[in-house]
Motif scaffolding. Structure first.
Motif, PDB file in Angstrom:
ATOM      1  N   GLY A 171      20.122  21.845  33.438  1.00 19.17           N
ATOM      2  CA  GLY A 171      20.843  21.389  32.459  1.00 19.17           C
ATOM      3  C   GLY A 171      21.082  19.827  31.392  1.00 19.17           C
ATOM      4  N   ASN A 172      20.008  19.277  31.495  1.00 20.06           N
ATOM      5  CA  ASN A 172      19.625  17.907  30.654  1.00 20.06           C
ATOM      6  C   ASN A 172      19.426  18.846  29.230  1.00 20.06           C
ATOM      7  OD1 ASN A 172      19.729  17.313  33.841  1.00 20.06           O
ATOM      8  ND2 ASN A 172      18.250  15.307  33.330  1.00 20.06           N
ATOM      9  N   TYR A 173      20.158  18.510  28.337  1.00 20.70           N
ATOM     10  CA  TYR A 173      19.856  19.018  27.523  1.00 20.70           C
ATOM     11  C   TYR A 173      19.688  17.350  26.138  1.00 20.70           C
ATOM     12  CZ  TYR A 173      21.134  23.408  28.892  1.00 20.70           C
ATOM     13  OH  TYR A 173      20.710  23.966  29.944  1.00 20.70           O
ATOM     14  N   THR A 174      19.367  17.737  25.247  1.00 23.02           N
ATOM     15  CA  THR A 174      19.944  16.361  24.080  1.00 23.02           C
ATOM     16  C   THR A 174      20.107  17.900  22.948  1.00 23.02           C
ATOM     17  OG1 THR A 174      17.719  15.218  24.626  1.00 23.02           O
ATOM     18  CG2 THR A 174      18.271  14.845  22.495  1.00 23.02           C
ATOM     19  N   PHE A 175      20.547  16.926  21.982  1.00 25.08           N
ATOM     20  CA  PHE A 175      21.612  18.009  20.952  1.00 25.08           C
ATOM     21  C   PHE A 175      21.461  16.819  19.590  1.00 25.08           C
ATOM     22  CE2 PHE A 175      23.443  19.351  24.991  1.00 25.08           C
ATOM     23  CZ  PHE A 175      23.638  20.735  24.605  1.00 25.08           C
ATOM     24  N   PHE A 227      24.016  18.591  32.705  1.00 26.08           N
ATOM     25  CA  PHE A 227      25.698  19.265  33.013  1.00 26.08           C
ATOM     26  C   PHE A 227      25.389  19.469  34.263  1.00 26.08           C
ATOM     27  CE2 PHE A 227      25.768  20.797  28.817  1.00 26.08           C
ATOM     28  CZ  PHE A 227      27.546  20.921  28.223  1.00 26.08           C
ATOM     29  N   ASP A 228      26.055  18.538  35.094  1.00 26.49           N
ATOM     30  CA  ASP A 228      25.983  18.711  36.721  1.00 26.49           C
ATOM     31  C   ASP A 228      26.052  19.116  37.452  1.00 26.49           C
ATOM     32  OD1 ASP A 228      24.868  15.266  36.643  1.00 26.49           O
ATOM     33  OD2 ASP A 228      26.870  15.166  35.847  1.00 26.49           O
ATOM     34  N   GLU A 229      26.876  20.930  36.804  1.00 27.53           N
ATOM     35  CA  GLU A 229      27.119  21.474  38.421  1.00 27.53           C
ATOM     36  C   GLU A 229      25.950  22.580  38.401  1.00 27.53           C
ATOM     37  OE1 GLU A 229      30.315  24.328  38.333  1.00 27.53           O
ATOM     38  OE2 GLU A 229      30.987  23.524  36.814  1.00 27.53           O
ATOM     39  N   CYS A 230      25.316  22.228  37.458  1.00 27.63           N
ATOM     40  CA  CYS A 230      23.741  23.442  37.182  1.00 27.63           C
ATOM     41  C   CYS A 230      23.185  22.308  38.775  1.00 27.63           C
ATOM     42  CB  CYS A 230      22.715  22.877  35.908  1.00 27.63           C
ATOM     43  SG  CYS A 230      23.210  23.720  34.796  1.00 27.63           S
ATOM     44  N   PHE A 231      22.740  21.579  39.554  1.00 27.03           N
ATOM     45  CA  PHE A 231      22.450  21.019  40.848  1.00 27.03           C
ATOM     46  C   PHE A 231      23.704  20.976  41.674  1.00 27.03           C
ATOM     47  CE2 PHE A 231      20.980  18.318  37.030  1.00 27.03           C
ATOM     48  CZ  PHE A 231      19.095  18.083  37.532  1.00 27.03           C
ATOM     49  N   ARG A 289      17.046  28.531  29.435  1.00 29.12           N
ATOM     50  CA  ARG A 289      17.347  30.211  30.115  1.00 29.12           C
ATOM     51  C   ARG A 289      18.427  29.438  30.857  1.00 29.12           C
ATOM     52  NH1 ARG A 289      13.966  31.421  35.176  1.00 29.12           N
ATOM     53  NH2 ARG A 289      15.303  33.655  35.895  1.00 29.12           N
ATOM     54  N   THR A 290      18.933  28.866  31.387  1.00 22.99           N
ATOM     55  CA  THR A 290      20.811  28.049  31.447  1.00 22.99           C
ATOM     56  C   THR A 290      21.500  28.321  30.326  1.00 22.99           C
ATOM     57  OG1 THR A 290      19.710  27.170  33.264  1.00 22.99           O
ATOM     58  CG2 THR A 290      22.307  26.430  32.364  1.00 22.99           C
TER      59      THR A 290
END
Length: 245
Positions: A233-237, A197-201, A26-27
């Protein structure tokens, strides 16, 4: 009933569930390409989900941002018998990591942060003094800071004699944007990227989602697919194509 008439909390749950069922984040507004080999390694707080079929004893893993939870780093060593190279320049993290890994010959620790170039920069303290993570972007808008050494990822790889990385974890309080840009610019061969992505917090302003989406899209257009979203904002690619000539 119109969407405007649905109570906020209920609407939030409906939307979150809809994105989850559709396998979309969603983000970042990104499709999640699920795999059947994903496994969570580490604690609930400090752990990450990774595709275990892509890692083995020969894997080179870089874990950037240690804080006071290296359960993921040590979990990689325990599960795959690989070598982990970890980076964090903050004093409390240095003390914690050294105490935890004193006799671990497969854990290699460097008292340096990652950025777009070698420098000495201000790392701003968190609002809560009991917290350990400092931020180059001053995400929590504090006045206290310490000046610490940073380097570019490609420089650290060269110093360690690595031409590629099998897994890179980035939990670096806002510096991830610059590091991801440097990865693309230097065309670094990295198989798996785990990034928070810490800006999500702690967003700097209300345009944080635009910055997150831009950075995620930079990875997508350069051969990566999102295989897991932990939310917030925590992802695995995973890289699925080679660099274009």
């Amino acid at each position: 009933m119109k969407l405007q008439q649905i109570p906020g909390k209920i609407l939030e749950k409906i939307l979150s569930r809809a994105f989850q069922l559709a396998a979309w984040d969603r983000t970042s507004l990104t499709k999640i390409h699920r795999r059947n080999d994903l496994q969570h390694i580490g604690t609930e707080y400090g752990g990450w989900v990774v595709p275990i079929n892509l890692l083995d004893a020969q894997s080179i893993c870089y874990c950037v941002g240690c804080g006071e939870d290296i359960s993921f780093d040590l979990g990689l060593i325990d599960k795959f018998n690989c070598h982990v190279f970890a980076f964090d320049p903050t004093p409390r993290a240095i003390k914690y990591v050294k105490n935890m890994t004193l006799k671990n010959s497969q854990y290699h620790f460097f008292e340096v942060g990652l950025w777009e170039k070698e420098d000495k920069l201000k790392f701003y303290a968190p609002k809560n003094p009991s917290h350990v993570s400092h931020s180059l972007l001053n995400l929590q808008k504090t006045d206290n800071y310490i000046e610490l050494k940073v380097k570019r990822l490609s420089q650290m790889m060269q110093e360690n004699g690595h031409e590629k990385i099998d897994l890179l974890k980035l939990d670096i309080e806002g510096a991830e944007y610059k590091v991801i840009d440097s990865i693309i610019e230097d065309r670094i061969d990295i198989r798996i990227i785990c990034v928070e992505f810490d800006e999500c917090f702690n967003p700097i302003d209300n345009r944080y989602k635009t910055r997150v989406r831009s950075s995620v899209n930079n990875l997508l257009v350069n051969g990566y697919t999102m295989v897991y979203s932990q939310g917030k904002g925590n992802y695995t690619f995973v890289r699925t194509s080679r660099w274009q000539k």
